[in-house]
Write an enzyme that holds these catalytic residues in place. Structure first.
Site, PDB file in Angstrom:
ATOM      1  N   HIS A  85       0.818  -1.218   0.000  1.00 35.66           N
ATOM      2  CA  HIS A  85       0.000   0.000   0.000  1.00 35.66           C
ATOM      3  C   HIS A  85       0.850   1.265   0.000  1.00 35.66           C
ATOM      4  CE1 HIS A  85       0.381   0.110   4.536  1.00 35.66           C
ATOM      5  NE2 HIS A  85       0.331   1.403   4.314  1.00 35.66           N
ATOM      6  N   ASP A 115       0.207  -7.457   1.704  1.00 39.89           N
ATOM      7  CA  ASP A 115       0.666  -6.071   1.806  1.00 39.89           C
ATOM      8  C   ASP A 115       2.191  -5.952   1.789  1.00 39.89           C
ATOM      9  OD1 ASP A 115       0.287  -3.345   1.861  1.00 39.89           O
ATOM     10  OD2 ASP A 115       0.144  -3.217   4.044  1.00 39.89           O
ATOM     11  N   SER A 188       4.447   2.628   8.075  1.00 39.17           N
ATOM     12  CA  SER A 188       4.138   1.516   7.184  1.00 39.17           C
ATOM     13  C   SER A 188       5.323   1.164   6.306  1.00 39.17           C
ATOM     14  CB  SER A 188       2.938   1.869   6.296  1.00 39.17           C
ATOM     15  OG  SER A 188       1.759   1.949   7.050  1.00 39.17           O
TER      16      SER A 188
END
Length: 339
Positions: A85, A115, A188
Site C-alpha cells: 500500500h 501487503d 508503514s
C-alpha cells in the site's frame, strides 16, 4: 495510501524551560551535567540504543505521488522491503536514504494479499538489516519499530510482541504479529525488530478505537512470509503461493487441559473456506491438525513453514484429531489468490 482502521490525529508539542536561579548562582547548570552515555543506561535501554544504531542506517523513506512510508534494505545490492500500500500501483518510487541521498527505486513486484512490495535501488555495499525468524516468536519478547511516522525520519519506538497469528477484521489479512510498539502513519513498510536487531516483521497497520489518538494496536507482516515474496520475485518475477483454505489458531497446553483434550499442542481449524482444497479433502471446523506428512504441527508457525516449502499441486498427508479419534486426510494444495 491505505488508511488505518480508524482515522487518527496527532499533535506535536515541544516545550523548553530553563531555571536561572539556583543553578547559575551555584556556578553550574544542572542540565549541563545531565549528559547521557550508553554506560549510564539500564540494560533494556542499552539494547534499544544498540539496535537503533545498528539498523537505522538501513531504514529508508519511500515516496510516490499518493503519499509516503518507510522501507528497509535487506540486501547490499539495494533490495528493499516495504508495504504494497506504500507503493500503490507505481512502477517507480523515490527512496530517501539515511546518508541523505535521494534515489529512484524500481518496484520489482508486490503482493497486496499480504501487503508486501519489493523494490530495488542502484548501489553496492549498502547498509542492511539482518533477517530474523518470525516463526519462532513468543508473546512478551521485545519488539522495536523504526520508521518515518508523520515524516519524522528514523523514529524508534519499543514495546513487546503482544501476540502472533492475529487477524484484523475487515482487512483480509491473517497470521500477523501484534505489537504495542507505537506505529503511526508513515511507519508503514518499516521494520519491526527483535532485541538483537533482526527484522521479524514489516509494519503494516494500526488499529485504534474511535476517539483514541495515543493508544493503538500495531500489526506487522511476519518476515518469513515477506521473505518468501522476496525470493519468488527475485528468482521468477512472480508470486505463487500454495493455498489450503483454512483459518486457524494455536492449541496451547492450558486450553488442552481445560477441555481435557488428548493432545497438548496443535493447530485448531477455526474456519474452512467452501470449495477450498481443505473442504474438498474433508477437513472440518474444530479439527486439530497435529501432523503434516512427517512433520509434527505444534503451532501455526509449523504449518506456515511446511507450506513455504510446497507448491500448488503438491499433495499433503494431514493428520487431524477429532472426538472419534485421529484420522488422515490427503489435501492437494491450490494456488493462493494474490489480491
Amino acid at each position: 495510501m491505505k488508511s488505518t482502521i480508524v482515522v487518527i490525529a496527532a499533535a506535536l508539542a515541544v516545550g523548553l524551560g530553563v531555571g536561572v536561579g539556583q543553578g547559575i548562582m551555584g556556578g553550574a547548570m544542572p542540565w549541563a551535567q545531565a549528559h547521557t552515555t550508553l554506560e549510564t543506561l539500564d540494560a533494556q535501554e542499552q539494547g534499544v540504543v544498540q539496535v537503533y544504531r545498528q539498523v537505522s542506517p538501513a531504514v529508508v523513506s519511500v515516496r510516490q505521488r499518493a503519499g509516503a512510508g518507510s522501507g528497509v534494505l535487506i540486501r547490499e545490492d539495494g533490495v528493499i522491503l516495504t508495504n504494497a500500500h506504500v507503493v500503490g500501483t507505481a512502477r517507480a518510487v523515490q527512496v530517501d536514504l539515511a546518508d541523505g541521498r535521494s534515489v529512484q527505486g524500481e518496484v520489482l513486484g508486490r503482493d497486496p494479499s499480504i501487503d508486501i512490495a519489493v523494490l530495488r535501488i542502484a548501489g553496492r555495499n549498502l547498509p542492511v538489516a539482518p533477517i530474523g525468524d518470525s516463526d519462532r516468536l513468543e508473546p512478551g519478547q521485545a519488539a522495536i519499530a523504526i520508521g518515518n511516522p508523520f515524516g519524522l525520519d528514523r523514529t524508534v519506538t519499543s514495546g513487546v510482541v503482544s501476540a502472533v497469528n492475529r487477524e484484523i477484521p475487515g482487512l483480509g489479512m491473517d497470521g500477523l504479529i501484534q505489537t504495542d510498539a507505537a506505529i503511526n502513519p508513515g511507519n508503514s513498510g518499516g521494520p519491526l525488530l527483535d532485541s538483537r536487531g533482526r527484522v521479524i516483521g514489516i509494519n503494516t497497520a494500526v488499529l485504534r478505537p474511535p476517539g483514541e489518538v495515543a493508544v493503538g494496536l500495531g500489526f506487522a507482516v511476519p518476515i518469513n512470509m515477506a521473505n518468501d515474496v522476496v525470493q519468488q520475485i527475485l528468482t521468477t518475477g512472480r508470486i505463487v503461493r500454495p493455498f489450503v483454505g483454512i483459518s486457524h489458531f494455536d492449541l496451547n497446553p492450558q486450553a488442552a487441559a481445560q477441555f481435557n483434550l488428548p493432545v497438548r499442542e496443535g493447530v485448531i481449524v477455526a474456519q474452512v473456506v467452501p470449495g477450498s482444497p481443505a473442504a474438498q479433502a474433508g477437513i472440518r471446523q474444530q479439527d486439530i491438525i497435529t501432523r503434516i506428512d512427517d512433520t509434527p504441527i505444534t503451532s501455526g508457525g509449523d504449518l506456515r513453514r511446511v507450506l513455504r516449502n510446497r507448491q500448488p499441486g503438491d499433495v499433503l498427508t494431514v493428520t487431524v484429531l477429532r472426538p472419534a479419534g485421529a484420522t488422515t486426510l490427503r489435501v492437494r494444495l491450490g494456488t493462493a489468490p494474490t489480491s
